[in-house]
Design an enzyme around this catalytic site. Structure first.
Site, PDB file in Angstrom:
ATOM      1  CD1 TRP A  20       0.145   0.623   3.329  1.00 33.26           C
ATOM      2  CD2 TRP A  20      -0.065  -1.383   3.147  1.00 33.26           C
ATOM      3  NE1 TRP A  20       1.012  -0.254   4.499  1.00 33.26           N
ATOM      4  CE2 TRP A  20       0.475  -1.605   4.281  1.00 33.26           C
ATOM      5  CE3 TRP A  20      -0.810  -2.740   2.953  1.00 33.26           C
ATOM      6  CZ2 TRP A  20       0.644  -2.295   5.192  1.00 33.26           C
ATOM      7  CZ3 TRP A  20      -0.544  -4.020   3.497  1.00 33.26           C
ATOM      8  CH2 TRP A  20       0.409  -3.764   4.920  1.00 33.26           C
ATOM      9  CD  GLU A  33      -3.243   3.384   7.960  1.00 33.22           C
ATOM     10  OE1 GLU A  33      -3.535   3.072   9.179  1.00 33.22           O
ATOM     11  OE2 GLU A  33      -2.161   3.477   7.665  1.00 33.22           O
ATOM     12  CB  THR A  39      -4.344  -6.548  12.449  1.00 34.87           C
ATOM     13  OG1 THR A  39      -5.560  -7.191  12.989  1.00 34.87           O
ATOM     14  CG2 THR A  39      -3.434  -7.736  12.009  1.00 34.87           C
ATOM     15  N   GLY A  78     -10.251 -11.513  11.629  1.00 31.98           N
ATOM     16  CA  GLY A  78     -10.856 -11.003  13.024  1.00 31.98           C
ATOM     17  C   GLY A  78     -11.322  -9.750  13.093  1.00 31.98           C
ATOM     18  CE1 TYR A 116      -1.571   5.882  12.679  1.00 31.13           C
ATOM     19  CE2 TYR A 116      -3.132   4.192  12.310  1.00 31.13           C
ATOM     20  CZ  TYR A 116      -1.833   4.641  12.220  1.00 31.13           C
ATOM     21  OH  TYR A 116      -1.035   4.022  11.196  1.00 31.13           O
ATOM     22  CG  ASP A 134       1.066   3.903  15.463  1.00 35.93           C
ATOM     23  OD1 ASP A 134       1.919   4.656  15.727  1.00 35.93           O
ATOM     24  OD2 ASP A 134       1.228   2.855  14.848  1.00 35.93           O
ATOM     25  CB  CYS A 195      19.044   1.988  21.835  1.00 35.98           C
ATOM     26  SG  CYS A 195      17.575   1.900  22.994  1.00 35.98           S
TER      27      CYS A 195
END
Length: 349
Positions: A20, A33, A39, A78, A116, A134, A195
């Site tokens: 996408w 989205e 998910t 789901g 979001y 998010d 990090c």
């Protein structure tokens, strides 16, 4: 601005190559989205996305589809309310001859499009300068700025929006939003964050103060509900299967399953037979053929499948609530995962 430049430069070299992201078409971004709500990005999600787009390549095709067919393409992913809201959005736009909303405030008027999702579509497709916050972004910001507030709090998320609106790239808001999301997904992960590879490590509060593993603060109150499902697997003389469309405001709304007895406690066979008589007015001889435990976000379902021989089955009464399909028609209907597992156990699919 230094924060913005660093993560965008990192993103250009390290971004996740997702299907996408090859387009700015708002319909494709919308579908992705919706699928990514609750998910994670995975090969499974990508496969569902590609199959869905192939079946419904635009808003018009999606709006013309039957709900049953939309849910069938969503089967196994789901959170089926997402598919229902996506289908509803397409139908409203097409039926009312409305063009695709290109502003955040217009997008969030539709069910299923929250802050979001609306911000992601508005920034990526229409270059609106608005933060898309998010879980990944919350984690990055909590660690970077040393914020010990609960990230599930609305006040904290609103604070993050204010903060991001001041540091994001105004010329490329969509790229910025995707960059900080990918940073959280690839490097600033919940466990074992990388990090040393982070482009903003020199100015990160948590790296400098040793609080990386203490943040973010996430207080979740989990209320787990335990439910007991007893499914009746009933066939007529021609081996047609009795099924039902779930229409109540509950899990799996719009999907199909078998006649169901539900209880708050585990039941004995005698108690099941008694409840079947009270609910359906039929006498049965149930035989346990399959059982499983199915976990949802806030529920645990203990499910038993009972093969039932019904004495004096009055099809006219049953057809008021249920209907029968042949084995060959199973693939035409969307079923929740436990029913699919049962079919596989019986080698029916």
């Amino acid at each position: 601005m230094d924060f913005s430049k660093k993560i965008i430069n990192w993103y250009k070299k390290n971004y996740r190559k997702l299907p996408w992201r090859k387009t700015k078409d708002p319909y494709y971004i919308l579908v992705s989205e919706f699928m990514l709500q609750q998910t994670r990005v995975s090969q499974k999600t990508i496969r569902y996305y590609l199959d869905f787009i192939k079946e419904f390549p635009n808003l018009e095709k999606l709006s013309q589809a039957k709900e049953k067919n939309v849910l069938k393409k969503w089967e196994g992913l789901g959170y089926y309310f997402r598919a229902k809201y996506l289908h509803s959005f397409a139908k409203k736009l097409q039926n009312n001859k409305i063009s695709f909303p290109n502003k955040y405030k217009e997008l969030i008027k539709y069910k299923g499009i929250g802050p979001y999702t609306g911000a992601a579509i508005a920034s990526i497709c229409f270059h609106e300068v608005i933060p898309a916050i998010d879980g990944n972004v919350c984690r990055v910001l909590s660690r970077y700025f040393g914020i010990h507030e609960d990230i599930t709090s609305i006040n904290t998320k609103n604070m993050f929006r204010v903060v991001v609106s001041k540091i994001m790239d105004f010329e490329h808001p969509g790229i910025f939003n995707q960059a900080i999301m990918d940073l959280g997904s690839i490097l600033c992960t919940p466990k074992n964050p990388k990090c040393l590879l982070c482009p903003i490590q020199d100015s990160c509060f948590s790296i400098q103060n040793g609080t990386v593993h203490q943040l973010p603060v996430k207080k979740i109150k989990k209320f787990i509900k335990h439910r007991f499902f007893y499914y009746l697997f009933i066939c007529d003389r021609n081996n047609n299967i009795c099924i039902n469309k779930r229409s109540t405001k509950d899990i799996w709304e719009g999907l199909y399953d078998f006649p169901l007895i539900e209880s708050k406690i585990n039941l004995s066979i005698h108690e099941i037979v008694d409840k079947i008589w009270k609910k359906f007015r039929v006498i049965v001889s149930p035989n346990l053929v399959y059982k499983l435990e199915h976990k949802l976000t806030h529920q645990i379902l203990s499910i038993q499948f009972l093969s039932c021989q019904i004495k004096n089955l009055d099809r006219n009464i049953f057809l008021d609530r249920f209907f029968f399909i042949s084995y060959n028609q199973i693939g035409e209907y969307p079923f929740p995962r436990p029913i699919i597992l049962f079919f596989k156990h019986k080698k029916m699919i």
